[in-house]
Design a protein around this motif. Structure first.
Motif, mmCIF file in Angstrom:
data_model
loop_
_atom_site.group_PDB
_atom_site.id
_atom_site.type_symbol
_atom_site.label_atom_id
_atom_site.label_comp_id
_atom_site.label_asym_id
_atom_site.label_seq_id
_atom_site.Cartn_x
_atom_site.Cartn_y
_atom_site.Cartn_z
ATOM 1 N N GLU A 102 -20.128 -14.389 -50.931
ATOM 2 C CA GLU A 102 -20.329 -15.703 -50.418
ATOM 3 C C GLU A 102 -21.665 -16.258 -51.026
ATOM 4 O O GLU A 102 -21.600 -17.594 -51.344
ATOM 5 C CB GLU A 102 -20.531 -15.877 -48.737
ATOM 6 C CG GLU A 102 -20.297 -17.230 -48.265
ATOM 7 C CD GLU A 102 -20.111 -16.887 -46.676
ATOM 8 O OE1 GLU A 102 -20.978 -17.875 -46.250
ATOM 9 O OE2 GLU A 102 -19.286 -16.216 -46.368
ATOM 10 N N ALA A 103 -22.684 -15.491 -51.087
ATOM 11 C CA ALA A 103 -23.866 -16.039 -51.740
ATOM 12 C C ALA A 103 -23.590 -16.266 -53.186
ATOM 13 O O ALA A 103 -24.033 -17.381 -53.640
ATOM 14 C CB ALA A 103 -24.921 -15.296 -51.477
ATOM 15 N N GLU A 104 -22.831 -15.334 -53.778
ATOM 16 C CA GLU A 104 -22.630 -15.514 -55.460
ATOM 17 C C GLU A 104 -21.780 -16.967 -55.633
ATOM 18 O O GLU A 104 -21.846 -17.744 -56.328
ATOM 19 C CB GLU A 104 -21.733 -14.247 -55.804
ATOM 20 C CG GLU A 104 -21.774 -14.013 -57.116
ATOM 21 C CD GLU A 104 -21.433 -12.963 -57.692
ATOM 22 O OE1 GLU A 104 -20.237 -12.661 -58.324
ATOM 23 O OE2 GLU A 104 -21.911 -11.755 -57.152
ATOM 24 N N ASN A 105 -20.639 -16.924 -54.662
ATOM 25 C CA ASN A 105 -19.714 -18.118 -54.777
ATOM 26 C C ASN A 105 -20.449 -19.575 -54.454
ATOM 27 O O ASN A 105 -20.453 -20.402 -55.102
ATOM 28 C CB ASN A 105 -18.713 -17.939 -53.662
ATOM 29 C CG ASN A 105 -17.535 -16.988 -53.862
ATOM 30 O OD1 ASN A 105 -17.515 -16.792 -55.071
ATOM 31 N ND2 ASN A 105 -16.889 -16.524 -53.171
ATOM 32 N N GLN A 106 -21.668 -19.364 -53.748
ATOM 33 C CA GLN A 106 -22.400 -20.825 -53.313
ATOM 34 C C GLN A 106 -23.312 -21.032 -54.618
ATOM 35 O O GLN A 106 -23.342 -22.139 -54.974
ATOM 36 C CB GLN A 106 -23.257 -20.420 -52.195
ATOM 37 C CG GLN A 106 -23.983 -21.560 -51.660
ATOM 38 C CD GLN A 106 -23.121 -22.676 -51.309
ATOM 39 O OE1 GLN A 106 -22.229 -22.600 -50.462
ATOM 40 N NE2 GLN A 106 -23.644 -24.092 -51.436
ATOM 41 N N VAL A 107 -23.762 -20.114 -55.107
ATOM 42 C CA VAL A 107 -24.644 -20.517 -56.256
ATOM 43 C C VAL A 107 -23.623 -20.986 -57.476
ATOM 44 O O VAL A 107 -24.269 -21.767 -58.177
ATOM 45 C CB VAL A 107 -25.392 -18.783 -56.961
ATOM 46 C CG1 VAL A 107 -25.647 -18.977 -58.455
ATOM 47 C CG2 VAL A 107 -26.497 -18.326 -55.983
ATOM 48 N N GLU A 108 -22.439 -20.128 -57.526
ATOM 49 C CA GLU A 108 -21.626 -20.626 -58.479
ATOM 50 C C GLU A 108 -21.223 -22.168 -58.311
ATOM 51 O O GLU A 108 -21.161 -22.822 -59.282
ATOM 52 C CB GLU A 108 -20.168 -19.774 -58.583
ATOM 53 C CG GLU A 108 -20.066 -18.594 -59.570
ATOM 54 C CD GLU A 108 -18.745 -17.989 -59.701
ATOM 55 O OE1 GLU A 108 -17.760 -18.727 -59.783
ATOM 56 O OE2 GLU A 108 -19.094 -16.699 -59.728
ATOM 57 N N LEU A 109 -20.864 -22.320 -57.198
ATOM 58 C CA LEU A 109 -20.645 -23.985 -56.645
ATOM 59 C C LEU A 109 -21.668 -24.589 -57.087
ATOM 60 O O LEU A 109 -21.403 -26.016 -57.480
ATOM 61 C CB LEU A 109 -20.015 -23.650 -55.261
ATOM 62 C CG LEU A 109 -19.656 -25.421 -54.684
ATOM 63 C CD1 LEU A 109 -18.374 -25.648 -55.287
ATOM 64 C CD2 LEU A 109 -19.443 -25.091 -53.082
ATOM 65 N N GLU A 110 -22.904 -24.391 -56.852
ATOM 66 C CA GLU A 110 -24.136 -25.147 -57.048
ATOM 67 C C GLU A 110 -24.199 -25.155 -58.499
ATOM 68 O O GLU A 110 -24.568 -26.587 -59.121
ATOM 69 C CB GLU A 110 -25.135 -24.703 -56.464
ATOM 70 C CG GLU A 110 -25.271 -24.801 -54.728
ATOM 71 C CD GLU A 110 -26.622 -24.071 -54.354
ATOM 72 O OE1 GLU A 110 -27.406 -23.350 -55.009
ATOM 73 O OE2 GLU A 110 -26.578 -24.010 -52.819
ATOM 74 N N GLU A 111 -23.846 -24.821 -59.354
ATOM 75 C CA GLU A 111 -24.064 -24.296 -60.687
ATOM 76 C C GLU A 111 -23.131 -25.462 -61.312
ATOM 77 O O GLU A 111 -23.227 -26.280 -62.070
ATOM 78 C CB GLU A 111 -23.904 -23.033 -61.151
ATOM 79 C CG GLU A 111 -24.222 -23.039 -62.844
ATOM 80 C CD GLU A 111 -25.527 -23.313 -63.452
ATOM 81 O OE1 GLU A 111 -25.696 -23.536 -64.364
ATOM 82 O OE2 GLU A 111 -26.476 -23.518 -62.631
ATOM 83 N N LYS A 112 -21.834 -25.305 -60.728
ATOM 84 C CA LYS A 112 -20.734 -26.277 -61.296
ATOM 85 C C LYS A 112 -20.918 -27.672 -60.873
ATOM 86 O O LYS A 112 -20.714 -28.472 -61.919
ATOM 87 C CB LYS A 112 -19.368 -25.764 -60.383
ATOM 88 C CG LYS A 112 -18.729 -24.385 -61.098
ATOM 89 C CD LYS A 112 -17.483 -24.171 -60.584
ATOM 90 C CE LYS A 112 -16.895 -22.960 -61.013
ATOM 91 N NZ LYS A 112 -15.609 -22.316 -60.421
ATOM 92 N N THR A 113 -21.529 -27.750 -59.714
ATOM 93 C CA THR A 113 -21.768 -29.219 -59.225
ATOM 94 C C THR A 113 -22.988 -29.703 -60.104
ATOM 95 O O THR A 113 -22.809 -31.006 -60.448
ATOM 96 C CB THR A 113 -22.301 -29.093 -57.709
ATOM 97 O OG1 THR A 113 -21.330 -28.648 -57.117
ATOM 98 C CG2 THR A 113 -22.546 -30.540 -57.323
#
Length: 88
Positions: free
Chosen positions: A16-27
């Protein structure tokens, strides 16, 4: 054998933390792309405005150049020396 629930929760938290980091990077990347697109649009508009101004100034310069040529040809001060020598 079943995995320890604590281990599963830790793994899920990590994912979940990795997905959150990925989402923030994409944003962040999407926002950067949008900002660059707006910058490009602004620059394109500026280039168009400068081209238009340049054409206008070229046209004005041609008119002024023709006007000056006409004034010079009508003035005896700017007549060539060939004309004066032919009169002699």
């Amino acid at each position: 054998q079943r995995a320890c629930p604590t281990m599963m929760n830790a793994d899920m938290d990590a994912v979940e933390a990795e997905n959150q980091v990925e989402l923030e990077e994409k944003t962040r990347l999407i926002n950067q792309v949008l900002e660059l697109q707006h910058t490009l649009e602004d620059l394109s508009a500026r280039v168009d405005a400068v081209k238009e101004e340049n054409l206008k100034l070229k046209s004005e310069n041609q008119v002024l150049g023709q006007y000056i040529e006409n004034l010079m040809s009508a003035s005896s001060v700017f007549q060539t020396t060939d004309t004066k020598s032919k009169r002699k």
